[in-house]
Design a protein around this motif. Structure first.
Motif, PDB file in Angstrom:
ATOM      1  N   PHE A 115       0.830  -1.204   0.000  1.00  0.00           N
ATOM      2  CA  PHE A 115       0.000   0.000   0.000  1.00  0.00           C
ATOM      3  C   PHE A 115       0.863   1.252   0.000  1.00  0.00           C
ATOM      4  O   PHE A 115       0.608   2.201  -0.751  1.00  0.00           O
ATOM      5  N   ALA A 146      -8.642  -5.379  -1.877  1.00  0.00           N
ATOM      6  CA  ALA A 146      -8.746  -4.468  -0.739  1.00  0.00           C
ATOM      7  C   ALA A 146      -7.769  -3.302  -0.885  1.00  0.00           C
ATOM      8  O   ALA A 146      -8.119  -2.148  -0.602  1.00  0.00           O
ATOM      9  N   ARG A 150      -8.776   0.638  -1.221  1.00  0.00           N
ATOM     10  CA  ARG A 150      -8.213   1.575  -0.238  1.00  0.00           C
ATOM     11  C   ARG A 150      -7.491   2.733  -0.931  1.00  0.00           C
ATOM     12  O   ARG A 150      -7.486   3.852  -0.413  1.00  0.00           O
TER      13      ARG A 150
END
Length: 176
Positions: A115, A146, A150
């Motif tokens: 991320f 996910a 995000r």
């Protein structure tokens, strides 16, 4: 820590730099990871020589022609840089827009590096003037789905990216 001559981006914990032939061992390990093969595909890279050729034909060539590519992600810790995976921008013939890509070595997953790196790459795409960014993933890759959500990407549908291969989920976002 001093700036690496091939550094493109830096986050609090990570350096993203241009991939070079000396990264062949990391490519070889990553491309033969069962999760990589399941979710990204089998690249058929089984030797250091094949990994070095993959680097030259892939990230090095794309960086030269497009000004962006996949970058080596390194963890900056205790004065050393440890390769943890790849993240960057890919222009695939099968997709109209530039694609955000990432893949991390098994021992470095689940620590937020994907991320952190992907968020930096999205910001980098904005500075390059890329108006829209997409990402593809297998429908069963819950962790990638996910992460993309995000980041602010939205599900756009499914798409066959490689003829004869299963459909992939397509996510996208406009970059203001």
């Amino acid at each position: 820590m001093t700036r690496h001559p091939l550094e493109v981006l830096r986050t609090e914990r990570l350096r993203l730099r241009l991939v070079e032939p000396g990264d062949a061992a990391v490519f070889l390990e990553l491309f033969n990871d069962p999760a990589f093969i399941e979710h990204i595909g089998d690249r058929g890279v089984r030797t250091l020589e094949a990994a070095a050729k993959s680097i030259e034909d892939g990230p090095v060539a794309m960086q030269r022609t497009r000004g962006h590519s996949m970058y080596m992600v390194e963890l900056l810790a205790q004065g050393a840089a440890v390769p943890v995976g790849l993240s960057g921008l890919i222009k695939r013939d099968a997709l109209e827009d530039v694609d955000l890509g990432y893949a991390f070595l098994p021992r470095h997953r689940g620590q937020g590096y994907a991320f952190e790196a992907a968020r930096a790459v999205v910001a980098h795409a904005r500075t390059l003037g890329i108006p829209r960014l997409v990402a593809i993933t297998t429908p069963g890759n819950a962790a990638s789905i996910a992460l993309l959500l995000r980041l602010g990407m939205c599900f756009q549908g499914t798409r066959v990216v490689v003829a004869g291969e299963p459909e992939l989920n397509l996510y996208g976002m406009d970059l203001p």
